[in-house]
Motif scaffolding. Structure first.
Motif, PDB file in Angstrom:
ATOM      1  N   GLU A 451      80.424  44.099  35.820  1.00  0.00           N
ATOM      2  CA  GLU A 451      80.060  44.169  34.412  1.00  0.00           C
ATOM      3  C   GLU A 451      80.883  45.231  33.705  1.00  0.00           C
ATOM      4  O   GLU A 451      81.147  46.311  34.248  1.00  0.00           O
ATOM      5  CB  GLU A 451      78.572  44.488  34.280  1.00  0.00           C
ATOM      6  N   GLU A 452      81.305  44.935  32.487  1.00  0.00           N
ATOM      7  CA  GLU A 452      82.037  45.906  31.697  1.00  0.00           C
ATOM      8  C   GLU A 452      81.641  45.734  30.236  1.00  0.00           C
ATOM      9  O   GLU A 452      81.448  44.605  29.757  1.00  0.00           O
ATOM     10  CB  GLU A 452      83.550  45.706  31.838  1.00  0.00           C
ATOM     11  N   ARG A 453      81.519  46.826  29.529  1.00  0.00           N
ATOM     12  CA  ARG A 453      81.040  46.772  28.152  1.00  0.00           C
ATOM     13  C   ARG A 453      82.124  46.320  27.179  1.00  0.00           C
ATOM     14  O   ARG A 453      83.322  46.554  27.381  1.00  0.00           O
ATOM     15  CB  ARG A 453      80.537  48.147  27.721  1.00  0.00           C
ATOM     16  N   VAL A 454      81.677  45.642  26.116  1.00  0.00           N
ATOM     17  CA  VAL A 454      82.552  45.199  25.025  1.00  0.00           C
ATOM     18  C   VAL A 454      81.957  45.715  23.720  1.00  0.00           C
ATOM     19  O   VAL A 454      80.745  45.661  23.527  1.00  0.00           O
ATOM     20  CB  VAL A 454      82.644  43.652  24.981  1.00  0.00           C
ATOM     21  N   MET A 455      82.811  46.263  22.862  1.00  0.00           N
ATOM     22  CA  MET A 455      82.325  46.804  21.607  1.00  0.00           C
ATOM     23  C   MET A 455      81.968  45.665  20.649  1.00  0.00           C
ATOM     24  O   MET A 455      82.814  44.840  20.297  1.00  0.00           O
ATOM     25  CB  MET A 455      83.396  47.684  20.958  1.00  0.00           C
ATOM     26  N   VAL A 456      80.698  45.575  20.279  1.00  0.00           N
ATOM     27  CA  VAL A 456      80.202  44.532  19.400  1.00  0.00           C
ATOM     28  C   VAL A 456      79.553  45.191  18.189  1.00  0.00           C
ATOM     29  O   VAL A 456      78.748  46.104  18.335  1.00  0.00           O
ATOM     30  CB  VAL A 456      79.170  43.627  20.122  1.00  0.00           C
TER      31      VAL A 456
END
Length: 457
Positions: A451-456
Motif C-alpha cells: 500500500e502507498e498513499r496518493v494525494m487526493v
C-alpha cells in the motif's frame, strides 16, 4: 418478439462461439433484435397515416426510443402513425419497459415451458437481483403489479378522456398513456409535440400520471418490499435508500423549479399559485425518465434546464422501467462522501454498513455514464447548430431515457440522430449491464500489493 428470442437461444445452443456470450451480451442482442423488428414494422406503409412508408432512419429512431422507453421523437406519434403504428409503439414500450426477459418468461410460462438455470441467470441479470432465488416468483409479481397499476391508471385517465373523446377513443387514450406513463416512456397521442401541456391545470391527469411515473420508476423489487413491509415490518437497505432519495429529489425538484420559473412569463409566470405548484411538481417528477411535460421545456430558463439535466442524469431506480445512473447509485455516492466528511471508515446508512465494492460499482457507473454524456454532447455540439445547454439537455435526456426535449429533436441532422439512437440504446442497457457485469466478475486475488498513499483533494 418471442420468435427473436427463440432464434437467439437456438443460435446460442448451436454455435460454439455464441455459447461464450455472457448474459449481458444476450440481453443486448435481444434489445437490438426487438428494436430492428420494431423499425421494420414502423417503416411499413400500413404504419403511417398517409400510407407512405416512413424513412427507415426515422423508424429506427422511433423504435429505439420506444424499446428504450425514452420518448424522444423525430416525428409526432399522433400525426405520423396510424392505429397499427401506434399499437406497434405501445407494444415496444411495454416490452422495453418490462424488459426482454420478463416478457419472454411470461410467454414461456403461458406455453408451459420450464425455465432452466440459464434463463434464471438471464432474469437475474435483467432484473438486477443479487441472487437466483425466487426469479420466477419475482417475474409473476412484476407482471401482476404491472397489470394492476396500468389497469387502474387507464381507468382513471379514461374517466377524464371519455367525456372529451367518446368511449372507445377515450378508453384507448387512457390505456396508451397509462402504459407509457408506468413504463416511463413519454410517448403521447395529443399531436403537435404538445405532450400534456393541454392538461396543465388538470389535477386528476397530473396526479395519475405522476403516480404512474413514480411507481414505475422505483423498481419492482422496492414495490414488492414495500408490499411485504405491512406483514414483515422490515425494509431492505436498498428500498430505504431508493425511497429516501426519490422523495428528496421530488421535494427539492418541486421547490427549485417553482422558485426558478415563478415569474417566467413563458412558462408559469401568469398562473395562479395552485397551478404553479402542480406544474412544478409534475416537472420535478417527469425527469425521473418519464418524458412528459405540462410546461414548454424550450421556454424554461437556462438554470431550470441545467437543474433538470441533473435530475435526468440521476434517473429512476434499479430494476425499474426507467434509466439514468439510478437513485441507489446516487444515494450510495452521497453516503460515501458524507462518511468521508465525517471521518468514518465505512459508509453507513439506516444503521447498516454499505460494502466498499458497492461504492466502487456506483462510482464506476457514474463515471462511465458521465463520460458517455460528455462525448455525445461534444459530438452534438459539432453536428447541431444550437445553444450548448440545449445540446447537453438532449444528450442527457437520451442517456437517461427521459424523452424531454427543448424542441431540437425533429431538426437533428443524420449524424445527430444516429448519435442519439446509440445513446438511448446505451442508456437503456449500459449502466445496469456494466454494474451487474462488475458484480459478477469480482476477481478474488490472494496476492495484495504494498500500500502507498496518493494525494487526493
Amino acid at each position: 418478439m418471442a420468435g427473436i428470442l427463440d432464434v437467439i437461444f437456438h443460435l446460442y445452443q448451436k454455435l460454439p462461439r455464441l455459447q461464450r456470450l455472457t448474459p449481458s451480451q444476450v440481453l443486448v442482442i435481444g434489445f437490438a433484435g426487438l428494436i430492428l423488428l420494431g423499425a421494420i414494422l414502423l417503416s411499413l406503409p400500413i404504419a403511417s397515416r398517409d400510407g407512405q412508408p416512413l424513412r427507415f432512419i426515422n423508424a429506427l429512431f422511433t423504435a429505439t426510443s420506444a424499446v428504450c422507453v425514452t420518448g424522444l421523437v423525430v416525428v409526432d406519434t399522433h400525426d405520423q402513425f396510424s392505429l397499427f403504428g401506434q399499437l406497434v409503439i405501445i407494444l415496444l414500450i411495454q416490452a422495453g419497459g418490462l424488459g426482454i426477459m420478463v416478457v419472454s418468461t411470461l410467454i414461456a410460462l403461458i406455453l408451459g415451458r420450464r425455465i432452466g438455470l440459464r434463463g434464471r441467470i438471464l432474469i437475474q441479470e435483467a432484473m438486477n437481483q443479487f441472487t437466483l432465488e425466487g426469479m420466477i416468483r419475482l417475474i409473476k409479481q412484476v407482471i401482476a403489479v404491472t397489470a394492476i397499476v396500468e389497469g387502474t391508471g387507464a381507468l382513471l385517465l379514461a374517466f377524464r378522456f371519455i367525456p372529451q373523446m367518446g368511449f372507445v377513443k377515450g378508453l384507448y387514450y387512457g390505456a396508451f398513456h397509462a402504459v407509457s406513463g408506468f413504463c416511463n416512456a413519454g410517448f403521447d397521442l395529443f399531436g403537435g409535440f404538445r405532450s400534456l401541456t393541454g392538461y396543465r391545470d388538470d389535477v386528476l391527469v397530473n396526479l395519475v400520471m405522476t403516480s404512474l411515473i413514480i411507481i414505475g420508476g422505483i423498481g419492482f423489487a422496492v414495490i414488492t418490499d414495500v408490499r411485504q413491509y405491512f406483514t414483515t415490518k422490515h425494509l431492505s437497505l436498498n428500498s430505504r435508500i431508493v425511497l429516501a432519495v426519490t422523495a428528496m429529489l421530488i421535494l427539492i425538484g418541486t421547490a427549485t423549479i417553482l422558485l426558478l420559473e415563478w415569474d417566467n412569463p413563458r412558462t408559469m409566470g401568469g398562473l395562479p399559485l395552485g397551478s404553479k405548484v402542480l406544474s412544478s411538481y409534475f416537472q420535478a417528477v417527469t425527469p425521473r425518465t418519464a418524458g412528459f411535460n405540462t410546461l414548454p421545456i424550450g421556454d424554461m430558463r437556462s438554470a431550470t434546464l441545467f437543474f433538470t439535466i441533473i435530475l435526468m442524469f440521476i434517473g429512476a431506480s434499479p430494476g425499474s422501467t426507467g434509466g439514468g445512473i439510478k437513485t441507489a447509485t446516487f444515494g450510495v455516492l452521497v453516503i460515501a462522501v458524507w462518511s468521508v466528511v465525517r471521518g468514518r471508515e465505512d459508509p453507513e446508512a439506516f444503521g447498516r454498513r454499505i460494502p466498499h465494492r458497492a461504492v466502487y460499482r456506483a462510482l464506476a457507473v457514474a463515471m462511465i455514464s458521465l463520460t458517455l454524456v460528455v462525448v455525445v454532447t461534444m459530438l452534438l455540439s459539432i453536428t447541431e447548430k444550437t445553444a450548448f445547454v440545449r445540446v447537453l439537455f438532449e444528450a442527457t435526456s437520451a442517456f437517461g431515457t427521459v424523452g424531454l426535449s427543448t424542441g431540437i429533436t425533429p431538426g437533428l441532422t443524420m449524424a445527430g440522430r444516429i448519435a442519439i439512437i446509440l445513446t438511448m440504446f446505451a442508456g437503456r442497457v449500459g449502466p445496469l449491464t456494466i454494474a451487474t457485469a462488475i458484480a459478477q466478475r469480482l476477481c478474488i486475488n490472494g496476492v495484495k500489493f504494498p500500500e502507498e498513499r496518493v494525494m487526493v483533494g
